[in-house]
Scaffold this active site. Structure first.
Site, PDB file in Angstrom:
ATOM      1  N   HIS A  29      -2.185   5.943   6.657  1.00 43.00           N
ATOM      2  CA  HIS A  29      -2.295   7.065   5.715  1.00 43.00           C
ATOM      3  C   HIS A  29      -3.698   7.253   5.104  1.00 43.00           C
ATOM      4  CE1 HIS A  29       2.114   7.168   5.698  1.00 43.00           C
ATOM      5  NE2 HIS A  29       2.111   5.876   5.425  1.00 43.00           N
TER       6      HIS A  29
HETATM    7  C1  BDR Z   1       0.874   5.875   0.629  1.00 45.02           C
HETATM    8  O1  BDR Z   1       1.678   4.891   0.004  1.00 45.02           O
HETATM    9  C2  BDR Z   1       1.093   3.631   0.092  1.00 45.02           C
HETATM   10  O2  BDR Z   1       2.032   2.683   0.471  1.00 45.02           O
HETATM   11  C3  BDR Z   1      -0.061   3.742   1.061  1.00 45.02           C
HETATM   12  O3  BDR Z   1      -1.139   2.904   0.659  1.00 45.02           O
HETATM   13  C4  BDR Z   1      -0.434   5.193   1.006  1.00 45.02           C
HETATM   14  O4  BDR Z   1      -1.397   5.434  -0.010  1.00 45.02           O
HETATM   15  C5  BDR Z   1       1.653   6.458   1.786  1.00 45.02           C
HETATM   16  O5  BDR Z   1       2.830   7.038   1.342  1.00 45.02           O
END
Ligand code: BDR
Ligand code: CA
Length: 308
Positions: free
Chosen positions: A237
């Site tokens: 992400h």
């Molecule tokens: C987001 O949630 C976190 O677990 C990750 O670091 C990312 O920023 C994805 O949904």
């Protein structure tokens, strides 16, 4: 030209890789890293941020911030990031935290900046950023752009409705969506295209690099495949938000209007994103929709492998 940049994060495996990508990139002049709880508790996210920055050898202040969201304690995501937040990948301890509190440090940097000159990257629940602007809203004129990894226009990843960062502090996200400055969002629908399979990792393994690259590879190997993605791999992400600032040519998007559900029900944290102007409201963000995944992974590997 290098953009003056603040990164607000909750490391977090993918936050760590996003930090390395940013610190490896001459397009960004990262002046400050602020940290909130989120993926794990604040004690672990700050230790991780210090270690990740420390491994690059760069002297960038890391400042601790929110240990809870505006309305409630943070909820953690240890199933993905492990109890330590880095998937069990051990890094040498980093330099100590810089003094102060994140929201103050953000405001201080903005106060000393010229109009429209500072880029803010938010990779976690955006509590620190929201506190900074809620307490001194005039500083929004110093912002060049805010780029967030947050939200989804389709299904969530922590509840059926909500993406994890948006859900962990919807009130804070709502403050940012109302600021009126340029805002770009990498949602789950975009980051699903940064899809890491065993083949993607295998292709990266051959590339030589320093300690940061070896740690990044260890993190990529440690992350569990996602049930949402039929266990074929997982989305990477947070580096998507950084990559947008380095190589916008890798993305396609559109103007959209978004708000976040701050109610108490099952929709809490859901970002309602109007991509087609159906509500007739003025757009408040640029929505990243399509990613050139091979280009993205090449950029990531090329840059991080060049770090110490
Ligand atoms: C987001 O949630 C976190 O677990 C990750 O670091 C990312 O920023 C994805 O949904
Ligand atoms: Ca994150």
């Amino acid at each position: 030209m290098s953009r003056t940049t603040i990164i607000d994060c909750d490391p977090g495996t993918d936050d760590a890789i996003a930090l390395w990508l940013a610190l490896a990139s001459p397009e960004l002049d990262v002046r400050l890293v602020t940290v909130a709880g989120g993926n794990v508790g604040l004690a672990a996210t700050t230790a991780n941020a210090r270690a990740v920055v420390g491994l690059t050898g760069r002297a960038i202040p890391v400042v601790a911030g929110a240990e809870r969201s505006l309305m409630a304690p943070f909820r953690f995501e240890t199933a993905v990031h492990g109890q330590d937040g880095l998937g069990g990948v051990l890094l040498p301890e980093g330099p100590p935290l810089a003094p102060g509190i994140a929201a103050d440090a953000i405001r201080d940097l903005l106060r000393g900046a010229s109009p429209a000159s500072v880029t803010l990257i938010g990779l976690g629940p955006v509590t620190n950023l929201a506190l900074a602007f809620a307490t001194e809203p005039a500083l929004v004129d110093r912002v060049a752009e805010i780029v967030l990894m947050s939200g989804a226009w389709s299904e969530g990843n922590i509840t059926p409705a909500a993406e994890f960062n948006a859900w962990n502090d919807p009130e804070a996200l709502s403050i940012l969506l109302g600021l009126g400055c340029p805002l770009t969002m990498a949602t789950l629908d975009l980051t699903a295209q940064a899809f890491v399979t065993p083949e993607v990792v295998a292709a990266m393994e051959g590339r030589p690099g320093g300690a940061c690259w070896r740690a990044a590879l260890a993190i990529l190997r440690a992350l569990p495949p996602s049930r949402r993605m039929s266990f074929r791999g997982y989305p990477l992400h947070d580096p998507c938000a950084v990559a947008w600032l380095l190589a916008p040519r890798l993305f396609k998007g559109r103007e959209a209007q978004a708000e976040v559900d701050c109610g108490p029900g099952p929709g809490r944290g859901r970002t309602v994103i109007d991509r087609w102007q159906r509500l007739g409201r003025p757009p408040n963000l640029k929505l990243l929709e399509r990613l050139d995944a091979p280009g993205f992974f090449e950029l990531l590997a090329e840059r991080i492998a060049a770090l110490p």
